[in-house]
Structures are given as C-alpha cells and as structure tokens.
Write a protein that holds these residues in place. Structure first.
Motif, PDB file in Angstrom:
ATOM      1  N   GLU A 230      15.287 -18.496 -37.467  1.00 38.97           N
ATOM      2  CA  GLU A 230      15.266 -18.284 -36.015  1.00 38.97           C
ATOM      3  C   GLU A 230      16.072 -17.049 -35.601  1.00 38.97           C
ATOM      4  O   GLU A 230      16.901 -17.080 -34.703  1.00 38.97           O
ATOM      5  CB  GLU A 230      15.697 -19.555 -35.272  1.00 38.97           C
ATOM      6  N   LYS A 231      15.782 -15.936 -36.277  1.00 39.57           N
ATOM      7  CA  LYS A 231      16.427 -14.650 -35.965  1.00 39.57           C
ATOM      8  C   LYS A 231      15.524 -13.862 -35.020  1.00 39.57           C
ATOM      9  O   LYS A 231      14.297 -13.961 -35.097  1.00 39.57           O
ATOM     10  CB  LYS A 231      16.593 -13.832 -37.254  1.00 39.57           C
ATOM     11  N   PHE A 232      16.123 -13.039 -34.160  1.00 42.19           N
ATOM     12  CA  PHE A 232      15.316 -12.232 -33.231  1.00 42.19           C
ATOM     13  C   PHE A 232      14.779 -10.969 -33.906  1.00 42.19           C
ATOM     14  O   PHE A 232      13.580 -10.768 -34.016  1.00 42.19           O
ATOM     15  CB  PHE A 232      16.138 -11.860 -31.979  1.00 42.19           C
ATOM     16  N   LEU A 233      15.669 -10.111 -34.374  1.00 35.93           N
ATOM     17  CA  LEU A 233      15.225  -8.783 -34.829  1.00 35.93           C
ATOM     18  C   LEU A 233      15.036  -8.725 -36.347  1.00 35.93           C
ATOM     19  O   LEU A 233      15.932  -9.072 -37.105  1.00 35.93           O
ATOM     20  CB  LEU A 233      16.258  -7.722 -34.396  1.00 35.93           C
ATOM     21  N   VAL A 234      13.860  -8.262 -36.753  1.00 32.88           N
ATOM     22  CA  VAL A 234      13.570  -8.095 -38.178  1.00 32.88           C
ATOM     23  C   VAL A 234      13.450  -6.596 -38.460  1.00 32.88           C
ATOM     24  O   VAL A 234      12.555  -5.930 -37.941  1.00 32.88           O
ATOM     25  CB  VAL A 234      12.235  -8.785 -38.560  1.00 32.88           C
ATOM     26  N   LEU A 235      14.368  -6.091 -39.290  1.00 31.98           N
ATOM     27  CA  LEU A 235      14.338  -4.674 -39.673  1.00 31.98           C
ATOM     28  C   LEU A 235      14.189  -4.590 -41.193  1.00 31.98           C
ATOM     29  O   LEU A 235      15.191  -4.531 -41.912  1.00 31.98           O
ATOM     30  CB  LEU A 235      15.638  -3.973 -39.243  1.00 31.98           C
ATOM     31  N   PRO A 236      12.941  -4.596 -41.666  1.00 35.05           N
ATOM     32  CA  PRO A 236      12.752  -4.540 -43.135  1.00 35.05           C
ATOM     33  C   PRO A 236      13.374  -3.284 -43.748  1.00 35.05           C
ATOM     34  O   PRO A 236      13.814  -3.310 -44.890  1.00 35.05           O
ATOM     35  CB  PRO A 236      11.224  -4.548 -43.283  1.00 35.05           C
ATOM     36  N   HIS A 237      13.404  -2.167 -42.985  1.00 42.82           N
ATOM     37  CA  HIS A 237      14.150  -0.980 -43.416  1.00 42.82           C
ATOM     38  C   HIS A 237      15.508  -1.062 -42.699  1.00 42.82           C
ATOM     39  O   HIS A 237      15.586  -0.778 -41.496  1.00 42.82           O
ATOM     40  CB  HIS A 237      13.462   0.317 -42.989  1.00 42.82           C
ATOM     41  N   PRO A 238      16.573  -1.422 -43.396  1.00 43.42           N
ATOM     42  CA  PRO A 238      17.866  -1.619 -42.714  1.00 43.42           C
ATOM     43  C   PRO A 238      18.416  -0.345 -42.080  1.00 43.42           C
ATOM     44  O   PRO A 238      19.209  -0.401 -41.141  1.00 43.42           O
ATOM     45  CB  PRO A 238      18.781  -2.130 -43.836  1.00 43.42           C
ATOM     46  N   GLN A 239      17.954   0.832 -42.579  1.00 43.85           N
ATOM     47  CA  GLN A 239      18.439   2.111 -42.037  1.00 43.85           C
ATOM     48  C   GLN A 239      18.173   2.231 -40.538  1.00 43.85           C
ATOM     49  O   GLN A 239      18.879   2.940 -39.815  1.00 43.85           O
ATOM     50  CB  GLN A 239      17.725   3.300 -42.734  1.00 43.85           C
ATOM     51  N   VAL A 240      17.128   1.534 -40.069  1.00 46.42           N
ATOM     52  CA  VAL A 240      16.739   1.643 -38.655  1.00 46.42           C
ATOM     53  C   VAL A 240      17.886   1.240 -37.734  1.00 46.42           C
ATOM     54  O   VAL A 240      18.072   1.819 -36.660  1.00 46.42           O
ATOM     55  CB  VAL A 240      15.466   0.788 -38.387  1.00 46.42           C
ATOM     56  N   SER A 241      18.689   0.289 -38.185  1.00 44.60           N
ATOM     57  CA  SER A 241      19.820  -0.164 -37.391  1.00 44.60           C
ATOM     58  C   SER A 241      20.815   0.986 -37.168  1.00 44.60           C
ATOM     59  O   SER A 241      21.325   1.185 -36.065  1.00 44.60           O
ATOM     60  CB  SER A 241      20.445  -1.351 -38.136  1.00 44.60           C
TER      61      SER A 241
END
Ligand SMILES: NC(=O)c1ccc[n+]([C@@H]2O[C@H](COP(=O)([O-])OP(=O)(O)OC[C@H]3O[C@@H](n4cnc5c(N)ncnc54)[C@H](O)[C@@H]3O)[C@@H](O)[C@H]2O)c1
Length: 270
Positions: A230-241
């Motif tokens: 139940e997480k909101f944001l999925v960033l498969p490329h962590p660099q995006v953060s």
C-alpha cells in the motif's frame, strides 16, 4: 493488500508493462482481466494466465463504465483497477507546441482522462465496499520532463496531479492509490521488441536510456510490491527521486541542465 483471489483489471494489458503486470498478478493468485484496444493481444494473455479478456478503448468513458459493469457482473467486485494504457508522440520538427491537436488530445484522453473515468466509476463502488486499490501508471516524465515529447510530458504531469488528488481525497474511504513513474522500460513504446529478453539497466536507445532500460518484469514486480505494501509512489528507477528533489530545490538550474541535455541529444542524433 493481499492480491490472492482479488479481481484485478489492467488496461493496456495486452502488451508491455501491462502484460507483465497481468502475469505477475496471476502468479500471486489474483483473478485478472486483461483490457485492451487490441482484443487479440488481450485474449492471448488471458488464455495464458487463465484470465478474462475484454476489448476496451480507455479514451471512451462509456466503454470504461460498461467494462466495469460487465466484469463486476461476471467476476465480482473489482478490487484493483490498473489504469496503465498509454500513448506517446514526439513533438515533430517545429518544437514543443507543434504536435497536432489530434495527438495532444490522444495524450490527454488516454494518459489522463482515462484515469479520471476509471476513478469516477470505481471510487463510489470501492467506497461502498470499504476500500480498494487504484493504480495509475504515469511516468518519470510526469515528475520531470520527456525531452521532445511535450504532449506526453504535459499529460503525465496532469496524471501525477490527479493521482495525488485521488490519494489525498479518498484515503479515509479505504482507497489505496498507487502512482507509477518509471523512466525507460523495454516496450514497444520506446521501440523495443517486447519479446526480447533484456538485462535490467541496458543502454543503447539514445535519449531513452539515461539510467538504463528496465525489463517489464522488473517494473511489474515493483508495482505488485507497492499494491501489497500500500505504497503511493513507485519509482523503478530510484534516480528519479534525486532528480525530482534537485528540480524542486532549484527549478531554474534544472531547466538550464535539461536544456544542455537536450542539446547533447540533438548533437548525438545530428
Ligand atoms: N515504456 C516506457 O519506457 C515507459 C516509461 C514510463 C511510463 N510508461 C507508461 O507505461 C504505460 C504502459 O506503456 P508500455 O510502455 O507498456 O507501452 P506499450 O505500447 O507496450 O503498451 C501500451 C498498451 O496500451 C494499449 N492501449 C493504447 N491505447 C489504448 C486505448 N485507447 N485503450 C486501451 N488500450 C490502449 C496498447 O494496445 C498496448 O497494449 C503507459 O502509460 C506509458 O506511458 C512507459
């Protein structure tokens, strides 16, 4: 949410990320509906995973409503609705405003309004049942920018804003909203044959491969984990953060950097 025995509908499920997510949900025991404009493609995946295939144009609100009604009648309440179908177009020669109105409308209808139509029909149903999960596949372009694709970028920014609004408004209704923002994934959308095996982090596709291209299986696993946790944001490329933080902390500097990046891409292709 434990997806075991849950009914999950995935739009754009015939190909790419949607296809991999249909398979991943099925492995975890969900009952999957593969919804796509491409009925033959959807049927192929549904046959493979023992799911249901439906033809659906997500740009058409009446079709979304009818699909939800049909699935709930034939399979029971939809617990997980994944708005994944998407389209992308390049700007064309004359710059950021130059793509045709038809292409702009397609981006806005499919990448944004389809999410609104799905939520408009699903939220009251889920609310009445005490909850559910809405997964909206946007893109890193919705947090940052896809250089050379203004309509895509604008539609994905809008999709991010809509997912945030949904999550904030309907948290107390027990509705978990999940927003997915990948960079490059090995699908037809970026010119990769979806049946070629790809090593996560591969490069070789011009401006698309900044932080490496991910396999659809890897991205599907990230989405599945977010549904379960139940997480909101999925960033498969962590660099995006990191890029998103840099953008927020100095927007002008970020524009300068992106301008240099665009010039580099133009040089590479020139
Ligand atoms: N591939 C990437 O690099 C990437 C990166 C970030 C975000 N995304 C997003 O991921 C999502 C899935 O894209 P993909 O890369 O798997 O692309 P894809 O082209 O492989 O698959 C898209 C699927 O959507 C279906 N579709 C298109 N228009 C439709 C409509 N009007 N109604 C119903 N189905 C329709 C297509 O038939 C296809 O099955 C999109 O929202 C895309 O913007 C992709």
């Amino acid at each position: 949410m434990d997806v075991q025995n849950r009914v999950a509908l995935v739009t754009g499920g015939a190909h790419g990320i949607g296809r991999a997510l249909c398979r991943a949900l099925c492995i975890e025991g969900a009952r999957v509906v593969v919804a796509d404009l491409d009925l033959d493609g959807a049927q192929k995946i549904a046959d493979e995973i023992g799911g249901m295939a439906i033809k659906l144009d997500v740009a058409n609100e009446a079709e979304i409503v009818a699909a939800i009604q049909r699935v709930e009648k034939e399979m029971g309440p939809i617990d997980i609705f994944v708005s994944n179908a998407g389209v992308a177009f390049g700007d064309g020669g004359a710059g950021a405003a130059s793509a045709s109105n038809e292409k702009w409308r397609a981006c806005l209808d499919i990448n944004l309004m389809a999410h609104v139509y799905a939520a408009r029909e699903m939220v009251p149903r889920m609310k009445k049942r005490g909850g559910g999960c809405l997964v909206n596949v946007a893109s890193a372009a919705g947090l940052l920018c896809q250089v050379g694709e203004a309509a895509y970028t604008a539609s994905k920014h809008a999709a991010v804003g809509f997912a945030e609004s949904l999550a904030i408004t309907h948290r107390d209704d027990g509705i978990h909203v999940c927003l997915v923002c990948p960079q490059a994934v090995a699908t037809r959308m970026i010119g990769v044959d979806e049946d070629t095996e790809i090593e996560d982090g591969s490069t070789g596709f011009g401006g698309n491969d900044v932080d490496g291209i991910l396999s659809t299986e890897y991205v599907a696993d990230c989405i599945l984990a977010a549904i379960q946790q139940e997480k909101f944001l999925v960033l498969p490329h962590p660099q995006v953060s990191t890029y998103f933080r840099r953008k927020a902390s100095d927007h002008d500097r970020w524009i300068e950097g992106m301008h240099r990046f665009r010039a580099r891409l133009a040089g590479d292709s020139g």
